[in-house]
Design a protein around this motif. Sequence first.
Motif, mmCIF file in Angstrom:
data_model
loop_
_atom_site.group_PDB
_atom_site.id
_atom_site.type_symbol
_atom_site.label_atom_id
_atom_site.label_comp_id
_atom_site.label_asym_id
_atom_site.label_seq_id
_atom_site.Cartn_x
_atom_site.Cartn_y
_atom_site.Cartn_z
ATOM 1 N N UNK B 171 0.842 -1.208 0.000
ATOM 2 C CA UNK B 171 0.000 0.000 0.000
ATOM 3 C C UNK B 171 0.874 1.255 0.000
ATOM 4 N N UNK B 174 2.242 1.824 -3.346
ATOM 5 C CA UNK B 174 1.244 2.326 -4.295
ATOM 6 C C UNK B 174 0.965 3.802 -4.101
ATOM 7 N N UNK B 175 0.789 4.198 -2.848
ATOM 8 C CA UNK B 175 0.342 5.571 -2.598
ATOM 9 C C UNK B 175 0.670 5.963 -1.159
ATOM 10 N N UNK B 177 0.534 8.929 0.484
ATOM 11 C CA UNK B 177 -0.476 9.726 1.190
ATOM 12 C C UNK B 177 -1.687 8.873 1.562
ATOM 13 N N UNK B 178 -2.129 8.057 0.599
ATOM 14 C CA UNK B 178 -3.277 7.194 0.865
ATOM 15 C C UNK B 178 -2.993 6.239 2.013
ATOM 16 N N UNK B 179 -1.774 5.732 2.080
ATOM 17 C CA UNK B 179 -1.418 4.789 3.143
ATOM 18 C C UNK B 179 -1.370 5.488 4.501
ATOM 19 N N UNK B 180 -0.776 6.665 4.531
ATOM 20 C CA UNK B 180 -0.712 7.383 5.818
ATOM 21 C C UNK B 180 -2.108 7.787 6.279
#
Lengths: 231, 292
Positions: B171, B174-175, B177-180
């Motif tokens: 994750x 992949x991304x 910001x999305x993961x955080x």
Amino acid sequence: MNGGRLKVDALRVRYGGVTAVEDLSLTVEPGTCLALLGANGAGKTSTLRGIGGLESAGGGIWLDDLRLDNLPASRRARAGLGHVLEGRHVFKSLSVAENLRVAAARAAHKPELDPLDLLPELRPMLQRLAGGLSGGQQQMLAIARAVAGAPRVIMLDEPTNGLSPKLVGRTIEILADLRDAGFAVLLVEQRVEVAQKLEADVVVLRHGHVAHRVRGTDPELPDLLQAAYLS
Amino acid sequence: MDEFLQTVLVPGLADGAIYGLVAVGFATLFTTTGVINFAHGQMVMLMPMSVLVAVGAGLPVWLAYVAALAVMVVVALTVEWTAVRPFVQSGQSASWLLSTLAVSVVLAELLAVPYSGESRNFTYGVSKHRFDLAGLAVSPAELTAVAALFVVAGLLVVFYRRTRIGLELRAIADDLDGAEAIGISRARASQIATVLSALVAAVTGVLVASTQLVTPSLGLSYTFYGFVATAIGGMGSIGGAVAGGLVIGVVSQFAGVHVGSLTVNLTVFLLLVVVYVVRPHGLFGAAPVRAV
């Protein structure tokens, strides 16, 4: 009870010498929706990213009695701050099911609202790669992923951006469901009708400052927005 | 045919397995952080060097291995904190290139300290004495290297696909910001990826030391061969790292035997150029998806 109370006091976000947000205070109560409206560059996204910890920010941020502003973004999320980012940011090489699973694994507890009950349209596509979904489907997945993380506050950054009118309507339904389920919903939008239909409290931003605070149902809202956009 | 098998294929695959393991170490870190650790070759040599120092200090061999692994983890976390974490998924390749190269130089200098840069024989690994296997002379060290490559790569693939932490690392890849935004810690993910990469380096180091003298300067050589294997296979692809390593091993061995030992580096880097011309993202690398 799903929701928590988000309180932001004197938020300040700066990029180098440029001030994006200054002295912004707001409170979102459980079961209510607050919409940040304003022109491009008004500081809406910076506000959400500052609250979420994705940009460094000054000021105080509380989720109920827990102070968040000294925590990194990941710990704010685990504390119950859900964040649907502008541009969706789904994990494209993971399946829909894996996107939901990875979010649920980080949750402090099992979500009271099953994301697939909120968004049953995702059920048939659980095994598909997120990168292969349409923009609208990715937006639905981004919202479901935030819910899977068992948040108490959900921040959404322009969730209707780039969607068809039908999907805009569906997104408004989902936001209303989230609010009615007790979540505190903090929304960034360009479409005034979204705030109006959700009967949200509205904060109009202009150049990083609060220009107006009104109810979404206030008939003067379009005029206030027009003034803010053209200023 | 038998001569080709004995002089090119067997030693080529054994060497290639080592290059593949180095490339798997690169890929393990790159997948999660977007950083290629040019100090990885030094990490490979740190393991046998630490074992040698620990045994020299009087520790029994098993305890020396434990101590060496502890050293690997501590050094890996230090490298992660100083040279990797600031650049996780930042796209600032010039920055991490310089930061990890700087760490590589520091580690190379430190590795030369215990024995003043001299080579040492390593007798605590896998036997390099050859025996007859179906008419071919092979050593346990060569067989172990090839087996280790596939076992390590297989375990990592299962780890990424089947475990919660593996999913989180994907994750982040992949991304960020999305993961955080869903609670995945960038720092923790970077630490896990770096320690995993260091453990792969530990296995690689023992296998390297089992077949040749432990020399601090070997680290740089393995860094470059591993990098070429990574680039040929495709950045961030475990399968590509395996394939790239084996290809490099066989091609370099063929060049050394049939063209001349001075042409080995030339051949390997020419191969890299050709692969980049034909498939810019490597044999197994995927071209970035462009939104339309």
